[in-house]
Enzyme design. Sequence first.
Site, short mmCIF file in Angstrom:
data_model
loop_
_atom_site.label_atom_id
_atom_site.label_comp_id
_atom_site.label_asym_id
_atom_site.label_seq_id
_atom_site.Cartn_x
_atom_site.Cartn_y
_atom_site.Cartn_z
N VAL A 1 -15.14 63.06 -14.48
CA VAL A 1 -15.35 63.17 -13.04
C VAL A 1 -14.94 61.85 -12.42
O VAL A 1 -15.40 60.79 -12.85
CB VAL A 1 -16.84 63.47 -12.76
CG1 VAL A 1 -17.10 63.55 -11.25
CG2 VAL A 1 -17.28 64.77 -13.44
N CYS A 2 -14.04 61.90 -11.46
CA CYS A 2 -13.54 60.67 -10.83
C CYS A 2 -14.71 59.88 -10.25
O CYS A 2 -15.45 60.37 -9.39
CB CYS A 2 -12.54 60.98 -9.74
SG CYS A 2 -12.05 59.51 -8.82
N ILE A 3 -14.84 58.66 -10.68
CA ILE A 3 -16.01 57.87 -10.30
C ILE A 3 -16.02 57.54 -8.80
O ILE A 3 -17.08 57.63 -8.16
CB ILE A 3 -16.11 56.58 -11.17
CG1 ILE A 3 -17.42 55.85 -10.91
CG2 ILE A 3 -14.93 55.67 -10.97
CD1 ILE A 3 -17.74 54.80 -11.96
#
Lengths: 126, 126, 89, 89, 135, 135
Positions: E79-81
């Site tokens: 999940v893109c931080i």
Amino acid sequence: METQTHIAQYDLLFIFSHSPYGSSLGREGLEAALAAGAFDQNMAIIFMGEGLWQLKSQQDTVDAQRKNHQKMTSALPMFGIDALYAQASGLDERQLDLSDFYLAAKPVSDETIGELIRQAKQVLSF
Amino acid sequence: METQTHIAQYDLLFIFSHSPYGSSLGREGLEAALAAGAFDQNMAIIFMGEGLWQLKSQQDTVDAQRKNHQKMTSALPMFGIDALYAQASGLDERQLDLSDFYLAAKPVSDETIGELIRQAKQVLSF
Amino acid sequence: MTLHIVSQNNPFVLKNCLAVAGPNDALVFINDGVYALATHAALVKRPLTYALAHDITTRGLTLNHLIEPLSYSQFVALSCQYNPVQSWY
Amino acid sequence: MTLHIVSQNNPFVLKNCLAVAGPNDALVFINDGVYALATHAALVKRPLTYALAHDITTRGLTLNHLIEPLSYSQFVALSCQYNPVQSWY
Amino acid sequence: MLFTLVIHAAPHSLLGSTAYNAYQFAQCLLQEGHRIHRLFFYGEGVHNLNAQAITPQGEFDLPAAWQALIEQYQLDSVVCIAAALRRGVLDDNEQKRHQTPQRALANNLLTGSELSGLGQLIDATAHSDRTITFA
Amino acid sequence: MLFTLVIHAAPHSLLGSTAYNAYQFAQCLLQEGHRIHRLFFYGEGVHNLNAQAITPQGEFDLPAAWQALIEQYQLDSVVCIAAALRRGVLDDNEQKRHQTPQRALANNLLTGSELSGLGQLIDATAHSDRTITFA
């Protein structure tokens, strides 16, 4: 008919077809492209349709208190990303020309865009 | 030219212009309309543009594992909501006619829709 | 050849896709994209044009016999057969 | 008379709005809706057509002199003057 | 064949419910014997792995379905931080980093996925046969 | 004049960033001496009051701005409970109701707003001079 021999081949092609402030896509596409540049990818970006507005100069976001995309996009060359294409038919439809842009992009026909996509190994669409 | 004297006046007018499954708007509009019905509002719903697809019969959501809107929309008359209008020009553009619908809606011209909005006290747009 | 996925019924989206799709590229309409097939007669006649069956039945649409209804399994197969895959939305 | 707010540049959205807006209704273009004004010459000539100034400058657009740039204060005033308010998106 | 799927759509978006399409595509390709190099949840797509999302009874619980698929096939799910922080999806690290006495935060990233940077997306495209975006 | 604003857009949506427009419109009308009967956050709009959303430094923090405006003018701010649950925005009650030993949840609704039902939307339209939707 264009010859296909002069079409560049990219490992990673970004298609930007959304406007800069109306959704989060414009910004998140830019951030992904900058990341790809930092990883030295053989890459290009095609701006088409509403995505052409990303390159429009004089974006002034102070009053609207928004993050300015123009500043982020201007960083693309610093990340070694210089293969920028702009859809010629989309420019005409929006009464835009390259002098409206703050970054140099190469106008290309829809046929060339189709061929750039076919020649690309991977495409990311924003 | 239509006479304006026959245009009904509603305290609350819902405009549904989005398709049922492509976003959360279709469903959330329906839930709001059902709530208004439960509160005995003097109300109507106009289905227009892509919102006309909400009324399309034979929606079968079993395979896609989605909540069926047709069942929810069918509950509108049970909540006393029977003023349902369908944009005639939108029906034509989509090659739809009233026999494609699972609920009765009255076809109205764009001019009548404009007048229904002008006569309404409040509008909620979904 | 490219696999083009169209997931919305938006004139801008459709226009961009059709402008760049070559004759040997395939088009798959999914999600609200299937409404575009219900309203554009010319699209239905295009070879290599597909629509996801789940998304057609969900919306109560009837397929023109010229359009291939696609199972997810066939959708996966197409995405193996074509390269790259470009999503229009 | 109705105040129509258009917040997107989508042909379907614009079509619905223009189809039902009467000659005495006012139109306010906000957010990405302002792009519609940059590309539809006929719109610019319509009386009672406004565009939110913030959203024009954010996008680097130049206003045609026929279009009234609207401050938020003027937008609020219009929404008091007209009734009801219908949002197209 | 080796796939990377990029998911931009949330289970409940204003635009696009292709999160369901992405899940069903992923499930099908795995059943057919293909493999997933990485799932990359970007933009609004981060909400697919929001542990706080409560699905009403009788409805398909997409976040739970993703979590189960990720566990069953031991998928690499990123999940893109940056996208997750903006939208309030935090892992244990980020929860601790941003918590203050005035602001109680939860680790609400479903187990089996991790927050990481955009490098994981670029790397995934370079090491997959196919990259498909769902938005 | 008495306004109700209905907000469907999230700070970071796939479609529509009119959440910013809604905030600036609300701020302006209050400064001009008009009043707000109710703010109703619906659909994706519930994320405007997500306390977990971390805005990067140097960027306009829209959830914090909403919270400050609501507090300053003591606004009636309602977040649709059904929309909020689906999207993982919970108040204290809902956090307790849905928490299980396997599932730790947080109260992540910013203070000053409350979760309530669609009746609050219908009631607001009946008691306001103007209802304006931002999506």
